[in-house]
Design an enzyme around this catalytic site. Structure first.
Site, PDB file in Angstrom:
ATOM      1  N   PHE A 141     -25.208 -30.562 -25.570  1.00  0.00           N
ATOM      2  CA  PHE A 141     -24.546 -30.723 -26.868  1.00  0.00           C
ATOM      3  C   PHE A 141     -23.197 -30.012 -26.792  1.00  0.00           C
ATOM      4  O   PHE A 141     -23.140 -28.796 -26.657  1.00  0.00           O
ATOM      5  CB  PHE A 141     -25.357 -30.153 -28.043  1.00  0.00           C
ATOM      6  CG  PHE A 141     -24.654 -30.411 -29.345  1.00  0.00           C
ATOM      7  CD1 PHE A 141     -24.791 -31.628 -29.996  1.00  0.00           C
ATOM      8  CD2 PHE A 141     -23.791 -29.463 -29.893  1.00  0.00           C
ATOM      9  CE1 PHE A 141     -24.090 -31.905 -31.175  1.00  0.00           C
ATOM     10  CE2 PHE A 141     -23.094 -29.722 -31.069  1.00  0.00           C
ATOM     11  CZ  PHE A 141     -23.247 -30.941 -31.709  1.00  0.00           C
ATOM     12  N   ASP A 226     -19.569 -23.749 -21.612  1.00  0.00           N
ATOM     13  CA  ASP A 226     -19.534 -23.887 -23.065  1.00  0.00           C
ATOM     14  C   ASP A 226     -20.451 -22.816 -23.647  1.00  0.00           C
ATOM     15  O   ASP A 226     -21.665 -22.968 -23.687  1.00  0.00           O
ATOM     16  CB  ASP A 226     -19.985 -25.296 -23.477  1.00  0.00           C
ATOM     17  CG  ASP A 226     -19.983 -25.488 -25.004  1.00  0.00           C
ATOM     18  OD1 ASP A 226     -19.848 -24.480 -25.735  1.00  0.00           O
ATOM     19  OD2 ASP A 226     -20.126 -26.633 -25.459  1.00  0.00           O
ATOM     20  N   LYS A 255     -17.822 -20.963 -32.920  1.00  0.00           N
ATOM     21  CA  LYS A 255     -18.858 -20.423 -33.804  1.00  0.00           C
ATOM     22  C   LYS A 255     -18.658 -18.948 -34.178  1.00  0.00           C
ATOM     23  O   LYS A 255     -17.855 -18.666 -35.040  1.00  0.00           O
ATOM     24  CB  LYS A 255     -20.236 -20.701 -33.204  1.00  0.00           C
ATOM     25  CG  LYS A 255     -20.507 -22.204 -33.168  1.00  0.00           C
ATOM     26  CD  LYS A 255     -21.967 -22.600 -33.158  1.00  0.00           C
ATOM     27  CE  LYS A 255     -22.094 -24.071 -33.511  1.00  0.00           C
ATOM     28  NZ  LYS A 255     -22.495 -24.947 -32.430  1.00  0.00           N
TER      29      LYS A 255
END
Ligand SMILES: *Cc1c(COP(=O)(O)O)cnc(C)c1O
Length: 412
Positions: A141, A226, A255
């Protein structure tokens, strides 16, 4: 109709149905707790998919934001502003790197990493024009943009959104042989989550990340990590890669970097790699804005103390022991994770991940099922997986209370 019901009905009437939220309408939040429009309190065990690592409305972060709101909030990158240099220098230092390219959302940072790797491939590695390839892992993802879903293996994320961006090879996560075979002389990067969050908190086999690191070095390929969800304290270290002593060529962050206050993301790398950009070749109106930098600078100061990483490590041990006990009873079939981050596979007798999440909500605990339900578990049965990822500052008593609610839902 209750206030909750009418607000949900109004939201459904006027918003695209691209999410299926739990039926709770939050009005306020503080630390690890949220309160809904009817005054009910909920323990937040999702923490905004790790965007809220420091808790809701963390005092230091809110103070930093307020102070910046009174000075300057946006300049665009057409001009310099006085928080930018410190943000870039301090983030580079935290990562042990040299340069930063700031953006706002995670998907934008991933797009930036893809563009950076391609440009590095053409300008530095010498890959022929239009031939650059990036190797990614199945079950990944990395966000929702057209290019990023082009290399997703989740049918729901892809269907009806083609044509897709070419230039990606997908190999099974954790399979080093497949990774080696997928690499060609035109491969410019491998892009991996060191732990796959959305797929159900999948930790790769021990030794996989160091082997990929080594392989990438041998083949002159950039290792892009990531760490948007796994990074910044979640796993008990600043970066999940650290658990295996791996230093990537590029970090992709997001985030928690925005402290749950503003969206802040970045690509962080060496001068050789990020040095490929010239003015006009890439950018964003909001990337690196003064408010974003001010909040992120406070996030960086908090991370430098090490207290959040230590807390995630310590409380994470406790979390894993408690969840392991549930595996012993057969109510939970598997637990994965590191630090304050767990993927919990619930035995199918207790319902789907969604049903378990709804029952937890009724008991005042908010979690979310993680697995794209289109993916099938072993034996063809869909897995019922919930993710437990509380704010890192959660109190041990609160965490224990939340776990007691999980045991309650599972009749333990
Ligand atoms: C959330 C996430 C993204 C995308 O971030 P957005 O801010 O939602 O665009 C990318 N990669 C990983 C690993 C993520 O968890």
């Amino acid at each position: 109709m209750t206030a909750t019901e009418s607000l949900i009905e109004a939201a459904d009437a006027h918003s695209a149905h691209n999410y299926h939220p739990l039926p709770v309408v939050v009005a306020t939040a503080d630390g690890a707790w949220m309160t809904d429009v009817e005054g009910r309190r909920y323990l937040d065990l999702l923490a905004g998919y790790s965007a809220l690592n420091f808790g809701h409305r963390n005092r230091r972060l809110i103070d930093a934001a307020k102070a910046q709101l009174e000075r300057v909030t946006l300049t665009s990158r057409a001009f310099h502003h006085d928080r930018f240099a410190a943000f870039c220098a301090e983030l580079a230092e935290l990562c042990g790197m040299e340069m930063v390219l700031p953006m706002s959302t995670g998907a934008e940072a991933v797009e930036t990493a893809v563009k950076t790797a391609r440009k590095w491939g053409y300008r530095v590695k010498g890959v022929p024009a239009e031939m650059a390839k990036i190797v990614v892992a199945g079950g990944n993802f990395h966000g929702r943009t057209t290019t990023v879903i082009s290399f997703s293996t989740d049918p729901e994320a892809r269907a009806d959104f083609g044509p897709y961006t070419p230039g990606f090879a997908i190999v099974p996560y954790g399979d080093l042989t497949a990774m080696r075979e997928a690499m060609t002389e035109n491969t410019v990067a491998v892009l991996l989550e060191p732990i796959q969050g959305e797929s159900g908190v999948i930790v790769p086999p021990e030794g996989y990340l160091p082997a990929v690191r080594e392989l990438a070095r041998e083949r002159n390929v950039l290792f892009v990590a990531d760490e948007i969800q796994s990074g910044l304290g979640r796993t008990g270290r600043t970066f999940a890669c650290e658990h295996e002593g791996v230093v990537p060529d590029m970090y992709v962050l997001g985030k928690a970097l925005g402290g749950g206050v503003v969206p802040v993301s970045a690509v962080v790398s060496s001068a050789e790699v990020l040095g490929v950009f010239r003015p006009g070749e890439h950018g964003s109106t909001f990337g690196g804005n003064p408010l974003a930098c001010a909040v992120a600078l406070e996030v960086l100061a908090m991370l430098r103390t090490g207290e959040f990483q230590a807390r995630a490590a310590e409380l994470g041990e406790h979390l894993r022991r408690e969840l392991a006990a549930l595996v012993g009873t057969g109510r939970v079939t598997e637990v994965r994770g590191r630090g304050l981050w767990a993927g919990v596979d619930i035995a199918r007798a207790y319902g789907t991940g969604r049903e378990v999440s709804e029952k937890l909500m009724e008991r005042g605990v908010l979690v979310k099922d993680t697995l794209p339900h289109s993916l099938k578990g072993a034996g063809g049965a869909p897995r019922a997986t919930i993710r437990i990822a509380p704010p890192l500052m959660i109190g041990k008593e609160d965490l224990d209370w939340g776990l007691a609610q999980l045991r309650g839902v599972l009749g333990a």
